[in-house]
Scaffold this active site. Sequence first.
Site, short mmCIF file in Angstrom:
data_model
loop_
_atom_site.label_atom_id
_atom_site.label_comp_id
_atom_site.label_asym_id
_atom_site.label_seq_id
_atom_site.Cartn_x
_atom_site.Cartn_y
_atom_site.Cartn_z
N ARG A 54 -21.80 11.69 11.16
CA ARG A 54 -22.31 11.13 9.92
C ARG A 54 -23.41 10.09 10.13
NH1 ARG A 54 -16.46 10.57 6.88
NH2 ARG A 54 -16.23 12.82 6.67
N GLY A 98 -0.89 4.44 -0.16
CA GLY A 98 -1.76 5.58 0.15
C GLY A 98 -1.12 6.36 1.29
N LEU A 99 -1.91 7.17 1.97
CA LEU A 99 -1.30 7.98 3.02
C LEU A 99 -0.62 7.12 4.07
CD1 LEU A 99 -3.81 10.91 3.38
CD2 LEU A 99 -1.46 10.98 2.55
N GLY A 114 0.84 -1.21 0.00
CA GLY A 114 0.00 0.00 0.00
C GLY A 114 0.86 1.24 0.00
N HIS A 172 -22.07 7.74 4.51
CA HIS A 172 -21.84 9.19 4.57
C HIS A 172 -23.09 9.93 4.10
CE1 HIS A 172 -20.06 13.09 3.92
NE2 HIS A 172 -18.88 12.66 4.32
C1 LIG Z 1 -14.34 10.46 -1.65
C2 LIG Z 1 -13.66 10.35 -0.32
C3 LIG Z 1 -13.32 11.49 0.38
C4 LIG Z 1 -12.70 11.40 1.62
N1 LIG Z 1 -12.38 12.54 2.29
C5 LIG Z 1 -11.77 12.45 3.49
C6 LIG Z 1 -11.40 13.62 4.19
O1 LIG Z 1 -11.63 14.73 3.75
N2 LIG Z 1 -10.78 13.48 5.38
C7 LIG Z 1 -10.51 12.26 5.92
O2 LIG Z 1 -9.93 12.19 7.01
N3 LIG Z 1 -10.83 11.13 5.25
C8 LIG Z 1 -11.44 11.19 4.06
N4 LIG Z 1 -11.77 10.04 3.39
C9 LIG Z 1 -11.28 8.75 3.89
C10 LIG Z 1 -9.79 8.60 3.55
O3 LIG Z 1 -9.55 9.12 2.28
C11 LIG Z 1 -9.32 7.15 3.56
O4 LIG Z 1 -9.78 6.49 4.70
C12 LIG Z 1 -7.80 7.09 3.55
O5 LIG Z 1 -7.28 7.88 2.52
C13 LIG Z 1 -7.31 5.67 3.42
O6 LIG Z 1 -5.90 5.71 3.33
P1 LIG Z 1 -5.06 4.37 3.36
O7 LIG Z 1 -3.64 4.76 3.21
O8 LIG Z 1 -5.45 3.56 4.54
O9 LIG Z 1 -5.56 3.54 2.08
P2 LIG Z 1 -5.63 3.92 0.51
O10 LIG Z 1 -5.36 5.34 0.22
O11 LIG Z 1 -6.90 3.32 0.01
O12 LIG Z 1 -4.42 3.14 -0.10
C14 LIG Z 1 -4.44 1.73 -0.25
C15 LIG Z 1 -3.16 1.32 -0.92
O13 LIG Z 1 -3.06 -0.09 -0.85
C16 LIG Z 1 -2.77 -0.62 -2.14
N5 LIG Z 1 -3.35 -1.96 -2.18
C17 LIG Z 1 -4.58 -2.36 -1.76
N6 LIG Z 1 -4.71 -3.68 -1.91
C18 LIG Z 1 -3.55 -4.13 -2.42
C19 LIG Z 1 -3.06 -5.40 -2.79
N7 LIG Z 1 -3.81 -6.51 -2.64
N8 LIG Z 1 -1.83 -5.49 -3.31
C20 LIG Z 1 -1.05 -4.38 -3.47
N9 LIG Z 1 -1.44 -3.15 -3.12
C21 LIG Z 1 -2.68 -3.03 -2.61
C22 LIG Z 1 -3.36 0.37 -3.11
O14 LIG Z 1 -2.71 0.25 -4.35
C23 LIG Z 1 -3.05 1.69 -2.38
O15 LIG Z 1 -1.72 2.07 -2.67
C24 LIG Z 1 -12.42 10.13 2.16
C25 LIG Z 1 -12.77 8.98 1.47
C26 LIG Z 1 -13.42 9.09 0.25
C27 LIG Z 1 -13.85 7.83 -0.43
#
Ligand SMILES: Cc1cc2nc3c(=O)[nH]c(=O)nc-3n(C[C@H](O)[C@H](O)[C@H](O)COP(=O)(O)OP(=O)(O)OC[C@H]3O[C@@H](n4cnc5c(N)ncnc54)[C@H](O)[C@@H]3O)c2cc1C
Length: 637
Positions: A330, A42-43, A40, A266
């Site tokens: 929410r 993401g953030l 992963g 939401h």
């Molecule tokens: C439209 C929207 C708006 C939002 N706005 C807000 C906001 O304003 N404020 C807030 O606090 N939260 C907000 N959220 C929630 C927030 O964006 C997410 O909870 C957060 O960004 C998740 O981050 P993460 O790093 O956990 O996962 P993600 O950003 O989903 O990253 C997942 C990573 O894992 C990788 N991955 C997944 N499965 C596999 C696999 N099997 N093999 C290899 N790689 C894999 C993907 O490629 C990606 O790199 C929002 C959500 C949405 C849907």
Amino acid sequence: MELISHAPTSPIEQSWEKHKFELKLVNPANKRKYNIIVVGSGLAGAAAAASLGELGYNVQCFCYQDSPRRAHSIAAQGGINAAKNYHNDGDSVYRLFYDTVKGGDFRAREANVYRLAQVSVNIIDQCVAQGVPFAREYGGLLDNRSFGGAQVSRTFYARGQTGQQLLLGAYQALERQIGLGQVKMYPRMEMLDLIVVDGQARGIVTRSLYDGKIDVHIGDAVILATGGYGNVFYLSTNAKGCNATAIWRAYKRGALFANPCFTQIHPTCIPVAGEYQSKLTLMSESLRNDGRIWVPKQPGDKRNPASIPENERDYYLERRYPSFGNLVPRDIASRAAKAECDSGHGVGPSGLGVYLDFTDCIERLGKQTIAERYGNLFEMYERITGENPYEVPMRIFPATHYTMGGLWVDYNLMSTIPGLFVLGEANFSDHGANRLGASALMQGLADGYFIIPYTLGNYLATAKLGKVVADVPAAKEAVANATAITKKLLNGNGARTVDSFHRELGKIVWDYCGMARNEAGLKKALSLIPALREEFWKNVRVLGANEEFNQSLEKAGRVADFLELAELLARDALDRNESCGGHFREEYQTPEGEALRDDANYSYAAAWEHQGEGRSPALSKEPLTFNYVKRSQRSYK
Ligand SMILES: Cc1cc2nc3c(=O)[nH]c(=O)nc-3n(C[C@H](O)[C@H](O)[C@H](O)COP(=O)(O)OP(=O)(O)OC[C@H]3O[C@@H](n4cnc5c(N)ncnc54)[C@H](O)[C@@H]3O)c2cc1C
């Protein structure tokens, strides 16, 4: 299984400091001897990979997109919370902690939430240092706005693109480590299985999405930061690629899955427009700072909203919750919208919508100010609906958005498999039964930048890690498993598309396990889901081959996992005979229709353990105690 949280027992204000001091360290020269796998980017994942690379570990980072920059975090709109108290409006670490525990309806671990509130202030400093362009006030200070469940302004934002800007910051930190050779990035690689050797997580099996090649990657620890599973509902605000495969397959290797039924709906999304729609769009909660939510008082009133006079409008959130008004959490806002629509007050062609109206604030502040605050969201809304929200109120309706459930982790963010850590939305840790807005970005970055760098070191310094080679039997078995699933999907010569199964599954989960749940509906879901899964394996048709870029095949594997996870979700919801946060069991409500908790019997995190195919999962409970926030019936009146 006994779930040991390792949450410190010292006074909560000092517990993280003390815990950090007690954690064992890996000396700088030894860090380069360890290989860490981060799935992963993401953030949560990018922050972790960058921080661990900076510390000197060898990191391998995986994502299924073509670039880490495209992780779903980029979609986050509204903002990120931090207890900086820049507005001098009464905020503090304690208040953020309190709001989060209460907002989650007293189903989160206090120690984790307190730590989250503490490190929230560091996140903003870190991001500003990276150059994240947070909105500023006239005098140059960072600006804040309010999000649901809080009476202070503590949300930092970059217009409606906060996730994008934060991810660019984390991505640059990650790229720096890639450039230095500390992190090796594997884009378009999907983790399909976890390799567990002698009870420890020691690697993963991946499939290249370019050519189908299956590979084994061995490491000393594995970190999953793979996001949430909201797409089990098919229609959601999540990116289409978001899936549960990594955590689900880790669950099947022994990691316990906690509170799968805690899903967030939401309140402010663009309503569904037709049966073949494949995606829903969020209109950020930040809009509730200025927009006012209302429905016509007269059921079935089809008049143009502008011609409905003030005294014929029901600003139902302001009426029912005068203290928090449009900024109730929410779960509460979503249920209230549903109740209005169920009683015939809904607006728009389907009747499944309520108005979010900016007329008053445009009059008060001027169009320019509103455009500066929300311009990109208004533009997005207009492009999708063809209506101009500066002139006509937005129509909004609740939609699946976030999953509070996820793999169970202890205070160190380690799952029940030693060496397997889980960060961000993929774990269950901090939000209880309902997440407050702007707290997911905070949690993902807290986990990645400020927690895992400490707790991982402690694991490595204390675990006995034998040498593991790529053809260890556990790896061979995991490769065989991943290969067999792919073959089975491609060999089926059925008549239905993957999407048709996913859509049907999503409807079952939404109807029986969505905003409202009851025993009869959940039992029905528990009979429909296995039947649909059986049909999937008999009748699915996946086009193309393994050895090519094949998005139908990718999707099929993910839907196969959703078909299993959905059953666990319904089972968990049926087992929890109470209402709390987003888990609203119709049988358990107050006379005013609010969620009615049963603290005597359900004050625990429910963690499910896979027992093998065809066998019911076993339930373990982590009791939750509250020493700092007094449990009460949540009230936002
Ligand atoms: C439209 C929207 C708006 C939002 N706005 C807000 C906001 O304003 N404020 C807030 O606090 N939260 C907000 N959220 C929630 C927030 O964006 C997410 O909870 C957060 O960004 C998740 O981050 P993460 O790093 O956990 O996962 P993600 O950003 O989903 O990253 C997942 C990573 O894992 C990788 N991955 C997944 N499965 C596999 C696999 N099997 N093999 C290899 N790689 C894999 C993907 O490629 C990606 O790199 C929002 C959500 C949405 C849907």
